[in-house]
Design an enzyme around this catalytic site. Structure first.
Site, PDB file in Angstrom:
ATOM      1  N   SER A  11      27.947  31.289  43.273  1.00  0.00           N
ATOM      2  CA  SER A  11      27.710  32.446  42.407  1.00  0.00           C
ATOM      3  C   SER A  11      28.688  32.411  41.242  1.00  0.00           C
ATOM      4  CB  SER A  11      27.870  33.740  43.214  1.00  0.00           C
ATOM      5  OG  SER A  11      29.089  33.726  43.927  1.00  0.00           O
ATOM      6  N   GLU A  13      30.663  34.804  38.099  1.00  0.00           N
ATOM      7  CA  GLU A  13      31.029  36.164  37.685  1.00  0.00           C
ATOM      8  C   GLU A  13      31.119  36.269  36.161  1.00  0.00           C
ATOM      9  OE1 GLU A  13      34.019  38.132  40.100  1.00  0.00           O
ATOM     10  OE2 GLU A  13      35.028  38.773  38.265  1.00  0.00           O
ATOM     11  N   ASP A 105      40.823  48.306  39.917  1.00  0.00           N
ATOM     12  CA  ASP A 105      42.210  48.313  39.456  1.00  0.00           C
ATOM     13  C   ASP A 105      42.545  49.700  38.941  1.00  0.00           C
ATOM     14  OD1 ASP A 105      43.188  45.778  39.982  1.00  0.00           O
ATOM     15  OD2 ASP A 105      42.101  44.930  38.276  1.00  0.00           O
ATOM     16  N   HIS A 145      47.036  41.386  48.833  1.00  0.00           N
ATOM     17  CA  HIS A 145      46.893  42.229  47.649  1.00  0.00           C
ATOM     18  C   HIS A 145      48.292  42.653  47.190  1.00  0.00           C
ATOM     19  CE1 HIS A 145      45.988  45.980  45.414  1.00  0.00           C
ATOM     20  NE2 HIS A 145      44.953  45.265  45.013  1.00  0.00           N
ATOM     21  N   GLN A 172      40.095  36.827  46.120  1.00  0.00           N
ATOM     22  CA  GLN A 172      40.886  36.637  44.898  1.00  0.00           C
ATOM     23  C   GLN A 172      41.092  35.130  44.773  1.00  0.00           C
ATOM     24  OE1 GLN A 172      41.672  37.167  41.951  1.00  0.00           O
ATOM     25  NE2 GLN A 172      42.550  39.189  42.380  1.00  0.00           N
ATOM     26  N   PHE A 212      47.684  36.576  34.096  1.00  0.00           N
ATOM     27  CA  PHE A 212      46.727  37.186  35.006  1.00  0.00           C
ATOM     28  C   PHE A 212      47.186  37.044  36.460  1.00  0.00           C
ATOM     29  CE2 PHE A 212      42.282  37.429  36.791  1.00  0.00           C
ATOM     30  CZ  PHE A 212      42.191  38.794  36.571  1.00  0.00           C
ATOM     31  N   HIS A 262      32.547  31.119  44.516  1.00  0.00           N
ATOM     32  CA  HIS A 262      32.251  32.157  43.515  1.00  0.00           C
ATOM     33  C   HIS A 262      33.134  31.852  42.302  1.00  0.00           C
ATOM     34  CE1 HIS A 262      31.277  36.236  42.022  1.00  0.00           C
ATOM     35  NE2 HIS A 262      32.555  36.326  41.684  1.00  0.00           N
TER      36      HIS A 262
HETATM   37  P1  FAD Z   1      41.049  47.999  48.738  1.00  0.00           P
HETATM   38  O1  FAD Z   1      40.400  47.121  49.713  1.00  0.00           O
HETATM   39  O2  FAD Z   1      40.792  49.467  48.813  1.00  0.00           O
HETATM   40  O3  FAD Z   1      42.614  47.710  48.817  1.00  0.00           O
HETATM   41  C1  FAD Z   1      43.501  48.121  47.783  1.00  0.00           C
HETATM   42  C2  FAD Z   1      44.931  48.171  48.317  1.00  0.00           C
HETATM   43  O4  FAD Z   1      45.074  49.321  49.139  1.00  0.00           O
HETATM   44  C3  FAD Z   1      45.347  46.982  49.197  1.00  0.00           C
HETATM   45  O5  FAD Z   1      46.717  46.765  48.989  1.00  0.00           O
HETATM   46  C4  FAD Z   1      45.087  47.494  50.615  1.00  0.00           C
HETATM   47  O6  FAD Z   1      45.912  46.835  51.561  1.00  0.00           O
HETATM   48  C5  FAD Z   1      45.461  48.963  50.458  1.00  0.00           C
HETATM   49  N1  FAD Z   1      44.720  49.875  51.323  1.00  0.00           N
HETATM   50  C6  FAD Z   1      43.406  49.842  51.661  1.00  0.00           C
HETATM   51  N2  FAD Z   1      43.086  50.887  52.452  1.00  0.00           N
HETATM   52  C7  FAD Z   1      44.211  51.607  52.606  1.00  0.00           C
HETATM   53  C8  FAD Z   1      44.546  52.813  53.291  1.00  0.00           C
HETATM   54  N3  FAD Z   1      43.632  53.489  54.001  1.00  0.00           N
HETATM   55  N4  FAD Z   1      45.812  53.270  53.224  1.00  0.00           N
HETATM   56  C9  FAD Z   1      46.766  52.613  52.507  1.00  0.00           C
HETATM   57  N5  FAD Z   1      46.520  51.469  51.833  1.00  0.00           N
HETATM   58  C10 FAD Z   1      45.258  50.974  51.881  1.00  0.00           C
HETATM   59  N6  FAD Z   1      38.587  45.255  39.656  1.00  0.00           N
HETATM   60  C11 FAD Z   1      37.883  46.029  38.804  1.00  0.00           C
HETATM   61  O7  FAD Z   1      38.423  47.023  38.264  1.00  0.00           O
HETATM   62  N7  FAD Z   1      36.586  45.734  38.483  1.00  0.00           N
HETATM   63  C12 FAD Z   1      35.927  44.679  39.041  1.00  0.00           C
HETATM   64  O8  FAD Z   1      34.762  44.428  38.738  1.00  0.00           O
HETATM   65  C13 FAD Z   1      36.638  43.850  39.977  1.00  0.00           C
HETATM   66  N8  FAD Z   1      36.047  42.805  40.585  1.00  0.00           N
HETATM   67  C14 FAD Z   1      36.728  42.086  41.552  1.00  0.00           C
HETATM   68  C15 FAD Z   1      36.061  41.066  42.252  1.00  0.00           C
HETATM   69  C16 FAD Z   1      36.720  40.352  43.244  1.00  0.00           C
HETATM   70  C17 FAD Z   1      35.974  39.281  43.982  1.00  0.00           C
HETATM   71  C18 FAD Z   1      38.088  40.623  43.534  1.00  0.00           C
HETATM   72  C19 FAD Z   1      38.830  39.824  44.566  1.00  0.00           C
HETATM   73  C20 FAD Z   1      38.752  41.615  42.835  1.00  0.00           C
HETATM   74  C21 FAD Z   1      38.077  42.377  41.851  1.00  0.00           C
HETATM   75  N9  FAD Z   1      38.699  43.426  41.170  1.00  0.00           N
HETATM   76  C22 FAD Z   1      37.993  44.195  40.256  1.00  0.00           C
HETATM   77  C23 FAD Z   1      40.102  43.732  41.413  1.00  0.00           C
HETATM   78  C24 FAD Z   1      40.247  44.842  42.475  1.00  0.00           C
HETATM   79  O9  FAD Z   1      39.616  46.019  42.052  1.00  0.00           O
HETATM   80  C25 FAD Z   1      41.734  45.070  42.650  1.00  0.00           C
HETATM   81  O10 FAD Z   1      42.329  43.992  43.295  1.00  0.00           O
HETATM   82  C26 FAD Z   1      42.086  46.399  43.295  1.00  0.00           C
HETATM   83  O11 FAD Z   1      43.465  46.628  43.061  1.00  0.00           O
HETATM   84  C27 FAD Z   1      41.816  46.458  44.782  1.00  0.00           C
HETATM   85  O12 FAD Z   1      40.489  46.536  45.060  1.00  0.00           O
HETATM   86  P2  FAD Z   1      39.955  46.364  46.568  1.00  0.00           P
HETATM   87  O13 FAD Z   1      38.504  46.616  46.543  1.00  0.00           O
HETATM   88  O14 FAD Z   1      40.426  45.103  47.124  1.00  0.00           O
HETATM   89  O15 FAD Z   1      40.720  47.594  47.236  1.00  0.00           O
END
Ligand code: FAD
Length: 281
Positions: A11, A13, A105, A145, A172, A212, A262
């Site tokens: 895939s 992006e 983010d 993360h 990531q 980055f 990906h």
């Molecule tokens: P989560 O899985 O919610 O985790 C975020 C952080 O919070 C982690 O440190 C986790 O350990 C912690 N955490 C989770 N649950 C809890 C809880 N209940 N209590 C305390 N801590 C917790 N960003 C964008 O803005 N737009 C995009 O389109 C985008 N695409 C991405 C695509 C991929 C494949 C990847 C790998 C990243 C992408 N990102 C994008 C970046 C991503 O949004 C960031 O890394 C963001 O900071 C974390 O997102 P997440 O979904 O992993 O969050």
């Protein structure tokens, strides 16, 4: 793990372009990628804090109109539940069946809606509101993360996303295959069998890659960093080295059973196509 390399799912992006010229260029990029290796789907990012909510939807609509298989990214941190369910309705109406589901983010302003704080909550929300309509991909972090308190808690949070209903994960990017293999071992030990697809970042520019990587917590191993530094302004040698390193990484990942790759294309086709041509598929 899947050991059939021929079944690998590829895939690519994209991010939503800001200008008409950018949109035209993106369509050319998609065409070139498609001519080379027919990726299974193209994902489109969602700006930090939902800043590109509308432009993500617009580019998704355009790609769907051209019969391109699209997986929009959707993130919860800057959107209300109402905005998210409206967006999900739009995607359903467009026939979208796969979403890359994220927390997102945190925007520079620090502003968040506080309605859904983590990706697992968004996965649950999508399952509650849309049932099984979407295949849900979530993010995985073999090198952890950057905000995670401990490796263990980061993995627990990954498990929560799987428990909430994720069907697959995309990592990531990383250049250290051991981190991915260890992550997969952890999945196995925890009875997690969803496919975890490595995210691949081509190496084409040292300055932007280090900038980055520092923010997203991806490590550039010293031997790669030193060699890239040594090439300095010798763009041709830097890109040849980057291609070699990343192609080797991809081949090793597929040999070790990764379910696919990906590519973070940054809306460019050259380096992704070049890596693909180097794969021993
Ligand atoms: P989560 O899985 O919610 O985790 C975020 C952080 O919070 C982690 O440190 C986790 O350990 C912690 N955490 C989770 N649950 C809890 C809880 N209940 N209590 C305390 N801590 C917790 N960003 C964008 O803005 N737009 C995009 O389109 C985008 N695409 C991405 C695509 C991929 C494949 C990847 C790998 C990243 C992408 N990102 C994008 C970046 C991503 O949004 C960031 O890394 C963001 O900071 C974390 O997102 P997440 O979904 O992993 O969050």
């Amino acid at each position: 793990m899947n050991t059939n390399k021929h079944a690998a799912i590829m895939s690519c992006e994209f991010f939503p372009p800001r200008t008409e010229a950018g949109v035209e260029k993106l369509l050319t990029t998609q065409q070139t990628l498609n001519d080379t290796f027919q990726p299974s789907y193209y994902s489109v990012t969602f700006g930090a804090g939902g800043t590109t909510r509308d432009s993500t939807l617009e580019i998704v609509k355009l790609l769907v109109k051209k019969n391109i298989n699209v997986a929009p990214h959707i993130s919860c941190i800057g959107s209300s539940k109402q905005q998210l369910s409206d967006l999900l309705e739009h995607y359903k109406a467009l026939g979208i069946t796969r979403l890359v589901t994220l927390r997102g983010d945190i925007p520079d302003s620090g502003e968040t809606t506080k309605e859904l704080s983590y990706a697992n909550e968004l996965v649950s929300f999508i399952r509650e509101t849309s049932g099984e309509n979407f295949t849900i991909e979530v993010a995985a972090y073999p090198e952890y993360h950057p905000e995670s308190k401990t490796p263990q808690s980061d993995f627990e949070h990954f498990k929560n996303k799987v428990a909430a209903g994720a069907n697959g994960a995309i990592t990531q990017y990383f250049y250290n295959i051991d981190a991915y293999m260890r992550f997969m071992d952890n999945c196995e030990k925890n009875n997690i069998s969803i496919p975890v697809t490595p995210g691949i970042m081509p190496i084409t520019n040292y300055a932007s890659l280090t900038r980055f990587s520092d923010t997203c917590g991806a490590e550039i191993p010293r031997w790669i960093r030193k060699q890239l530094e040594a090439y300095a302004d010798d763009k041709e040698s830097l890109q040849a080295f980057g291609l070699d390193v990343v192609s080797n990484l991809c081949n090793q990942l597929l040999e070790q059973g990764a379910p696919g790759l990906h590519f973070y294309t940054l809306n460019q086709s050259d380096s992704t196509n070049a890596i693909w041509k180097n794969l021993s598929l």
